[in-house]
Design a protein around this motif. Structure first.
Motif, PDB file in Angstrom:
ATOM      1  N   LEU A 207     -16.671 -25.681  90.515  1.00  0.00           N
ATOM      2  CA  LEU A 207     -17.272 -25.203  91.742  1.00  0.00           C
ATOM      3  C   LEU A 207     -18.382 -24.074  91.273  1.00  0.00           C
ATOM      4  O   LEU A 207     -19.322 -23.593  91.805  1.00  0.00           O
ATOM      5  N   ARG A 208     -17.826 -23.403  89.959  1.00  0.00           N
ATOM      6  CA  ARG A 208     -19.005 -22.435  89.446  1.00  0.00           C
ATOM      7  C   ARG A 208     -20.121 -23.190  89.263  1.00  0.00           C
ATOM      8  O   ARG A 208     -21.265 -22.727  89.736  1.00  0.00           O
ATOM      9  N   PHE A 209     -20.301 -24.378  88.832  1.00  0.00           N
ATOM     10  CA  PHE A 209     -21.480 -25.333  88.431  1.00  0.00           C
ATOM     11  C   PHE A 209     -22.181 -25.452  89.673  1.00  0.00           C
ATOM     12  O   PHE A 209     -23.421 -25.185  89.726  1.00  0.00           O
TER      13      PHE A 209
ATOM     14  N   HIS B  38     -24.086 -22.459  91.159  1.00  0.00           N
ATOM     15  CA  HIS B  38     -25.227 -22.140  90.348  1.00  0.00           C
ATOM     16  C   HIS B  38     -26.089 -23.038  90.841  1.00  0.00           C
ATOM     17  O   HIS B  38     -27.444 -22.775  90.869  1.00  0.00           O
ATOM     18  N   GLU B  39     -25.679 -24.429  90.949  1.00  0.00           N
ATOM     19  CA  GLU B  39     -26.826 -25.451  91.125  1.00  0.00           C
ATOM     20  C   GLU B  39     -27.471 -25.332  92.623  1.00  0.00           C
ATOM     21  O   GLU B  39     -28.514 -25.563  92.874  1.00  0.00           O
ATOM     22  N   GLU B  40     -26.418 -24.985  93.573  1.00  0.00           N
ATOM     23  CA  GLU B  40     -26.975 -25.280  95.236  1.00  0.00           C
ATOM     24  C   GLU B  40     -27.140 -23.720  95.569  1.00  0.00           C
ATOM     25  O   GLU B  40     -27.596 -23.804  96.825  1.00  0.00           O
ATOM     26  N   GLY B  41     -26.509 -22.728  95.023  1.00  0.00           N
ATOM     27  CA  GLY B  41     -26.909 -21.593  95.472  1.00  0.00           C
ATOM     28  C   GLY B  41     -25.744 -21.061  96.454  1.00  0.00           C
ATOM     29  O   GLY B  41     -24.749 -21.788  96.745  1.00  0.00           O
ATOM     30  N   PRO B  42     -25.767 -19.950  97.091  1.00  0.00           N
ATOM     31  CA  PRO B  42     -24.809 -19.314  97.975  1.00  0.00           C
ATOM     32  C   PRO B  42     -24.349 -20.143  98.983  1.00  0.00           C
ATOM     33  O   PRO B  42     -23.375 -20.005  99.626  1.00  0.00           O
ATOM     34  N   GLU B  43     -25.468 -20.754  99.381  1.00  0.00           N
ATOM     35  CA  GLU B  43     -25.052 -21.776 100.892  1.00  0.00           C
ATOM     36  C   GLU B  43     -24.073 -22.707 100.448  1.00  0.00           C
ATOM     37  O   GLU B  43     -23.555 -23.486 101.658  1.00  0.00           O
ATOM     38  N   PHE B  44     -23.715 -22.969  99.318  1.00  0.00           N
ATOM     39  CA  PHE B  44     -22.688 -23.974  99.198  1.00  0.00           C
ATOM     40  C   PHE B  44     -21.706 -23.471  99.509  1.00  0.00           C
ATOM     41  O   PHE B  44     -20.707 -24.426 100.113  1.00  0.00           O
ATOM     42  N   GLU B  45     -20.951 -22.511  99.509  1.00  0.00           N
ATOM     43  CA  GLU B  45     -19.982 -21.745 100.065  1.00  0.00           C
ATOM     44  C   GLU B  45     -19.500 -21.740 101.548  1.00  0.00           C
ATOM     45  O   GLU B  45     -18.557 -21.953 101.981  1.00  0.00           O
ATOM     46  N   LEU B  46     -20.824 -22.390 102.464  1.00  0.00           N
ATOM     47  CA  LEU B  46     -20.704 -22.481 103.736  1.00  0.00           C
ATOM     48  C   LEU B  46     -20.270 -23.870 104.063  1.00  0.00           C
ATOM     49  O   LEU B  46     -20.226 -24.059 105.161  1.00  0.00           O
TER      50      LEU B  46
ATOM     51  N   ASP C 291     -20.919 -33.599  79.452  1.00  0.00           N
ATOM     52  CA  ASP C 291     -21.119 -34.436  80.883  1.00  0.00           C
ATOM     53  C   ASP C 291     -21.719 -33.289  81.790  1.00  0.00           C
ATOM     54  O   ASP C 291     -20.992 -32.221  81.926  1.00  0.00           O
ATOM     55  N   ALA C 292     -22.377 -33.538  82.783  1.00  0.00           N
ATOM     56  CA  ALA C 292     -23.046 -32.687  83.624  1.00  0.00           C
ATOM     57  C   ALA C 292     -21.952 -32.511  84.702  1.00  0.00           C
ATOM     58  O   ALA C 292     -20.863 -33.086  84.976  1.00  0.00           O
ATOM     59  N   HIS C 293     -22.316 -31.289  85.622  1.00  0.00           N
ATOM     60  CA  HIS C 293     -21.477 -30.871  86.770  1.00  0.00           C
ATOM     61  C   HIS C 293     -20.056 -30.428  86.170  1.00  0.00           C
ATOM     62  O   HIS C 293     -19.267 -30.378  87.228  1.00  0.00           O
ATOM     63  N   MET C 294     -19.869 -30.039  85.203  1.00  0.00           N
ATOM     64  CA  MET C 294     -18.650 -29.724  84.583  1.00  0.00           C
ATOM     65  C   MET C 294     -17.490 -30.607  85.088  1.00  0.00           C
ATOM     66  O   MET C 294     -16.500 -30.250  85.713  1.00  0.00           O
ATOM     67  N   THR C 295     -17.667 -32.003  84.884  1.00  0.00           N
ATOM     68  CA  THR C 295     -16.280 -32.904  85.020  1.00  0.00           C
ATOM     69  C   THR C 295     -15.803 -33.439  83.792  1.00  0.00           C
ATOM     70  O   THR C 295     -16.608 -33.170  82.737  1.00  0.00           O
ATOM     71  N   ARG C 296     -14.624 -33.588  83.756  1.00  0.00           N
ATOM     72  CA  ARG C 296     -13.902 -34.162  82.633  1.00  0.00           C
ATOM     73  C   ARG C 296     -14.080 -35.870  82.900  1.00  0.00           C
ATOM     74  O   ARG C 296     -14.286 -36.295  84.061  1.00  0.00           O
ATOM     75  N   PHE C 297     -13.514 -36.405  81.898  1.00  0.00           N
ATOM     76  CA  PHE C 297     -13.704 -38.085  81.975  1.00  0.00           C
ATOM     77  C   PHE C 297     -12.547 -38.623  81.058  1.00  0.00           C
ATOM     78  O   PHE C 297     -12.377 -37.869  79.954  1.00  0.00           O
ATOM     79  N   TYR C 298     -12.147 -39.896  81.275  1.00  0.00           N
ATOM     80  CA  TYR C 298     -11.460 -40.658  80.269  1.00  0.00           C
ATOM     81  C   TYR C 298     -12.608 -41.788  79.894  1.00  0.00           C
ATOM     82  O   TYR C 298     -13.477 -42.229  80.750  1.00  0.00           O
ATOM     83  N   PHE C 299     -12.221 -42.243  78.930  1.00  0.00           N
ATOM     84  CA  PHE C 299     -12.952 -43.434  78.217  1.00  0.00           C
ATOM     85  C   PHE C 299     -12.001 -44.243  77.598  1.00  0.00           C
ATOM     86  O   PHE C 299     -11.292 -43.948  76.651  1.00  0.00           O
ATOM     87  N   GLN C 300     -12.182 -45.636  77.937  1.00  0.00           N
ATOM     88  CA  GLN C 300     -10.769 -46.876  77.602  1.00  0.00           C
ATOM     89  C   GLN C 300     -11.890 -47.877  76.948  1.00  0.00           C
ATOM     90  O   GLN C 300     -12.770 -48.506  77.559  1.00  0.00           O
ATOM     91  N   LEU C 301     -11.366 -48.033  75.440  1.00  0.00           N
ATOM     92  CA  LEU C 301     -12.273 -48.980  74.810  1.00  0.00           C
ATOM     93  C   LEU C 301     -11.441 -50.269  75.131  1.00  0.00           C
ATOM     94  O   LEU C 301     -10.298 -50.753  74.784  1.00  0.00           O
ATOM     95  N   LEU C 302     -12.423 -51.375  75.509  1.00  0.00           N
ATOM     96  CA  LEU C 302     -11.856 -52.942  75.673  1.00  0.00           C
ATOM     97  C   LEU C 302     -11.910 -53.771  74.499  1.00  0.00           C
ATOM     98  O   LEU C 302     -11.157 -54.510  74.166  1.00  0.00           O
ATOM     99  N   SER C 303     -13.027 -53.384  73.773  1.00  0.00           N
ATOM    100  CA  SER C 303     -13.286 -54.229  72.564  1.00  0.00           C
ATOM    101  C   SER C 303     -14.188 -53.486  71.443  1.00  0.00           C
ATOM    102  O   SER C 303     -14.728 -52.607  71.997  1.00  0.00           O
ATOM    103  N   GLY C 304     -14.205 -53.729  70.497  1.00  0.00           N
ATOM    104  CA  GLY C 304     -15.163 -53.260  69.463  1.00  0.00           C
ATOM    105  C   GLY C 304     -14.426 -51.994  68.599  1.00  0.00           C
ATOM    106  O   GLY C 304     -13.325 -51.880  68.889  1.00  0.00           O
ATOM    107  N   LYS C 305     -15.286 -50.977  68.164  1.00  0.00           N
ATOM    108  CA  LYS C 305     -14.640 -49.986  67.598  1.00  0.00           C
ATOM    109  C   LYS C 305     -15.920 -48.669  67.698  1.00  0.00           C
ATOM    110  O   LYS C 305     -17.011 -48.873  67.450  1.00  0.00           O
ATOM    111  N   LYS C 306     -15.383 -47.717  68.188  1.00  0.00           N
ATOM    112  CA  LYS C 306     -16.225 -46.404  68.131  1.00  0.00           C
ATOM    113  C   LYS C 306     -15.846 -45.165  67.386  1.00  0.00           C
ATOM    114  O   LYS C 306     -14.676 -44.935  67.598  1.00  0.00           O
TER     115      LYS C 306
END
Length: 323
Positions: free
Chosen positions: A159-161, A164-172, A52-67
């Motif tokens: 933050l590292r992502f 990298h994505e937005e450049g040094p100005e992100f720190e401001l 997943d993009a932007h170095m995010t973590r996630f949870y995934f909860q199955l409601l029905s079916g099988k994966k």
């Protein structure tokens, strides 16, 4: 797909598990954006191997079916190769290999790869850390909810992502300052009332830190600073204040006590040559004044005890000389 648009009844029935409430990205989003997505899938469909993009973590909860889930840790990226399917796909978010039906002739390094597998049934929840590649195959028609988030543990990678994505100005930006502030409580997602950026000091002024306990982010800040030369006192905020002064300004009583107990100097001065005690008096933060005065009194007592010991040593030396 966002649940509030595609399955409005689910908004009142689905709850984010308590372990995944915190999302620092929520600081710059409207509160309604902080809600799970819904996934409705047919049997035999799935996703390619991706992280997943932007170095995010996630949870995934199955409601029905099988994966069927297979996960590839970052240490194994080199085995999976970059994607060449689309110019918009970029490595290492998208991969070329398939780890459900692997092609060992095309990707020989996949042979021997460390791959984790899970089969989700209704009610099961899987947590995927930031940067972990994963591929899913739907063994049955299924429905699930999921939400990406950035908590304290994912924050450095995110933050590292962003840098990298937005450049040094992100720190401001105010967003960067909020996320990197040790004053930010980890367990309280906060969103500004309006979409436009808010000033860092305005954000501090809008929060009551006076009764707040020491946050996990402050503890981690201190532990990290203890490994650095000059420790806590080598820190300066972007507007020139030592850590202790930042806590005094915010009237963060518990933080002041914690910082002092872990070595923050009461004699360190800010850019205007004020000590923490002088700043507390200027701002009339009475509880902090009492805390600082108590520690200053302890320092004076220690100094007096040391002076008495020095006098005794001088007397002993005189006796030796006379003897």
């Amino acid at each position: 797909a966002p649940m509030r648009y595609y399955c409005p009844p689910g908004v009142d029935r689905i709850r984010v598990p308590k372990y995944f409430h915190t999302d620092y990205r929520h600081l710059e989003e409207e509160p309604d954006d902080h809600f799970p997505d819904i996934f409705i899938s047919n049997k035999g469909t799935g996703s390619p191997l991706h992280a997943d993009a932007h170095m995010t973590r996630f949870y995934f909860q199955l409601l029905s079916g099988k994966k069927l889930w297979r996960l590839l840790p970052p240490s194994e990226y080199w085995r999976a190769g970059p994607s060449i399917r689309d110019e918009d796909d970029y490595y290492p978010t998208k991969f070329g290999a398939n780890i459900i039906n692997p092609d060992f002739e095309k990707f020989p390094d996949l042979d021997g790869a460390l791959v984790y597998e899970a089969v989700l049934n209704p009610g099961d929840v899987i947590f995927v850390p930031e940067g972990w590649g994963h591929q899913i195959y739907n063994l049955e028609d299924s429905m699930a909810t999921s939400m990406n988030f950035v908590d304290w543990h994912a924050l450095p990678a995110h933050l590292r992502f962003k840098r990298h994505e937005e450049g040094p100005e992100f720190e401001l930006t105010y967003f960067y300052r909020l996320m990197t502030s040790y004053l930010m409580p980890v367990d309280i997602p906060v969103a500004p009332d309006e979409e436009e950026n808010i000033d860092f000091q305005d954000w501090l002024d809008s929060h009551d830190f006076s009764t707040m306990d020491v946050s996990d982010s402050l503890i981690e800040f201190v532990e990290a600073r203890e490994q650095i030369v000059h420790g806590i006192d080598s820190y300066r905020s972007t507007d020139g204040f030592p850590a202790l002064h930042v806590a005094v300004k915010a009237n963060y009583v518990a933080a002041v006590a914690y910082l002092i107990e872990h070595g923050a100097s009461l004699h360190e001065q800010d850019y205007s040559a004020l000590t923490a005690g002088e700043l507390a008096r200027l701002l009339e933060h009475d509880e902090i004044i009492e805390e600082i005065d108590r520690h200053l009194g302890d320092e004076e007592d220690d100094s007096e005890d040391g002076s008495e010991d020095d006098g005794e040593e001088e007397d002993d030396a005189a006796d030796i000389i006379e003897g």
